[in-house]
Design an enzyme around this catalytic site. Structure first.
Site, short mmCIF file in Angstrom:
data_model
loop_
_atom_site.label_atom_id
_atom_site.label_comp_id
_atom_site.label_asym_id
_atom_site.label_seq_id
_atom_site.Cartn_x
_atom_site.Cartn_y
_atom_site.Cartn_z
N PRO A 256 -9.74 -10.23 3.89
CG PRO A 256 -11.71 -10.01 5.12
CD PRO A 256 -10.35 -10.64 5.16
N GLY A 257 -10.34 -7.28 2.05
CA GLY A 257 -10.23 -5.82 2.05
C GLY A 257 -11.52 -5.25 1.48
CB CYS A 324 -4.42 17.74 -18.13
SG CYS A 324 -5.02 19.28 -17.47
N1 LLP Z 1 -4.25 -10.31 0.62
C1 LLP Z 1 -3.28 -10.05 -0.26
C2 LLP Z 1 -2.01 -10.78 -0.17
C3 LLP Z 1 -3.49 -9.09 -1.27
O1 LLP Z 1 -2.53 -8.84 -2.14
C4 LLP Z 1 -4.72 -8.39 -1.33
C5 LLP Z 1 -4.96 -7.38 -2.33
C6 LLP Z 1 -5.70 -8.68 -0.36
C7 LLP Z 1 -5.44 -9.66 0.59
C8 LLP Z 1 -7.03 -7.99 -0.32
O2 LLP Z 1 -7.76 -8.18 -1.48
P1 LLP Z 1 -9.31 -7.77 -1.52
O3 LLP Z 1 -10.05 -8.62 -0.52
O4 LLP Z 1 -9.42 -6.34 -1.17
O5 LLP Z 1 -9.73 -8.03 -2.91
N2 LLP Z 1 -6.30 -1.84 -6.40
C9 LLP Z 1 -7.07 -2.96 -6.87
C10 LLP Z 1 -7.01 -4.13 -5.92
C11 LLP Z 1 -5.62 -4.59 -5.62
C12 LLP Z 1 -5.58 -5.70 -4.63
C13 LLP Z 1 -4.20 -6.01 -4.20
N3 LLP Z 1 -4.09 -7.05 -3.23
C14 LLP Z 1 -8.50 -2.52 -7.15
O6 LLP Z 1 -8.80 -1.35 -6.96
O7 LLP Z 1 -9.31 -3.32 -7.60
#
Ligand code: LLP
Length: 399
Positions: A256-257, A324
């Site tokens: 989880p991120g 901009c």
């Molecule tokens: N594991 C892998 C292999 C991933 O590619 C990602 C995110 C995560 C875990 C974590 O995902 P999360 O739990 O945070 O959803 N910049 C985008 C999100 C890109 C996510 C990329 N990979 C945004 O701001 O929504």
């Protein structure tokens, strides 16, 4: 908040240690003590947050040698690290082998000889999990949906059997698990269950696919509310996958991120003025797409609230920054009251993919970051300084 803004200036990221701890505890409660929770460093790689998450019991999911180095710079152990990424470079693989990580998530057959060479160099076998692409559409924005077969991620099930056999032939590699990451900001439970079902079907088709498997990495992607609808029910995800994982003796790994840090952060920005053009009222603020890219890149909608409530009636405004580009907006047609210059707004749900995606576009300094813990506020990243923005450029007189 006013005091923090005065002391550190705006735009300013402010994080809550309490929310971080709360989110981690909820995930731990849902998945139990056996789950290995690997925080996805990309969501917010601030060293202080990484150290906090380690103290809460997190391992880490990294996708680059740079993210691994951040953990090392913070003095954190790397034996609980998983390393994903579709195009890992030889130096990154070598660094992770040297660091002794938990396992690599292999996404492409080209990695196998690189991993075997690094294992030979390191003098010990390397554990790998195979990242499968189960062909599951988990919804969400197309740019962050990863488990459909038309994306670059993972290995499609029809090709994966041959990759398992190639790993089995390589004595220096140990296949220890399977990995699936569906995409980000997923709000439905069903894709997690469906992906696991497909992986089980794949595994059951040949004995070599089962041998030595100890982990199932269900990825991250757990969606948060962003002020609209319901967040993903993580307890329901746990209930959907844990019985199968327990029956097979596979330890759950989570990545989880956003779920951990998204709601733990806000972006505080000051009003610079207001302007009316044609039929649109623009509220001009000092934060821009370089500070928080999500609205411009994914049309993401973050709740925005005045830091001090005002009784004046709201009207629809576009909240825009100084960059901009017409695409530089934090929100469009958002009901907000009139706010004088200097008043503060808080952009909510900005802890994930806010500071981590910030840039210096338009030669703007990336914001300072502050962590609030009870009545203590600690500066955890200084604002860039203007001379830093060009310090790596060649000496004008030598050019
Ligand atoms: N594991 C892998 C292999 C991933 O590619 C990602 C995110 C995560 C875990 C974590 O995902 P999360 O739990 O945070 O959803 N910049 C985008 C999100 C890109 C996510 C990329 N990979 C945004 O701001 O929504």
């Amino acid at each position: 908040m006013r005091e923090l803004a005065q002391r550190h200036g705006t735009p300013l990221y402010v994080y809550s240690a309490a929310t971080l701890a709360e989110r981690f505890a909820a995930l731990r409660a849902a998945f139990g003590a056996a789950a290995h929770i690997c925080y996805a460093v990309k969501a917010n790689p601030n060293l202080t947050l990484l150290a906090r998450l380690h103290r809460l019991g997190a391992g880490f999911d990294v996708v680059s040698g740079g993210e691994l180095l951040r953990l090392q710079a913070a003095g954190l152990p790397t034996d609980g690290v998983v390393f994903a990424g579709v195009a890992k470079q030889p130096w990154e693989i070598a660094a992770a082998v040297a660091a002794g990580i938990l396992f690599f998530n292999v996404e492409s057959p080209h990695e196998l000889p690189l991993l075997a060479a690094a294992a030979a160099g390191g003098g010990r076998p390397v554990r790998v999990a195979l990242r499968l692409n189960p062909g599951v559409d988990a919804g969400g924005h197309a740019y962050i949906s990863t488990a459909r077969t038309d994306t670059k991620f993972g290995i499609g099930l029809p090709q994966a059997g041959a990759v398992v056999e190639a790993i089995a032939r390589e004595p220096r590699l140990e296949l220890c698990g399977y990995h699936v990451h569906l995409g980000s900001q997923v709000r439905q439970v069903e894709p997690y269950r469906l992906a696991l079902d497909r992986v089980c079907e794949f595994v059951d088709a040949a004995a070599v696919r089962r041998e030595g498997i100890t982990h199932y990495d269900l990825g991250g992607g757990f969606g948060i509310a962003y002020g609209q609808g319901e967040p993903l029910d993580v307890a329901a995800v746990a209930a959907a996958v844990l019985p199968t994982l327990t029956a097979r003796g596979w330890r759950p790994v989570l990545e989880p991120g956003r779920h951990l840090v998204g709601d733990a952060g806000i972006l505080v920005t000051a009003v610079l003025g207001e302007k009316r053009q044609d039929h649109t009222t623009f509220l001009l603020v000092d934060a821009a797409m370089n500070d928080l890219l999500r609205p411009a890149l994914y049309q993401a909608e973050h709740p925005i609230v005045p830091v001090v409530a005002t009784p004046l009636p709201p009207r629809a405004v576009d909240v825009v920054g100084p960059v901009c580009e017409t695409g530089d907006f934090l929100a469009r047609q958002r009901p907000l009251p009139p706010l004088p210059r200097g008043e503060l707004l808080a952009v909510l749900g900005a802890g994930a993919y806010g500071a981590s995606m910030a840039s210096n576009y338009n030669s703007r300094c990336r914001p300072a970051e502050v962590l609030v813990d009870g009545d203590r506020a600690q500066l955890v990243r200084r604002r860039d300084t203007l001379p830093q923005l060009f310090q790596n450029e060649v000496d004008l007189h030598e050019a």
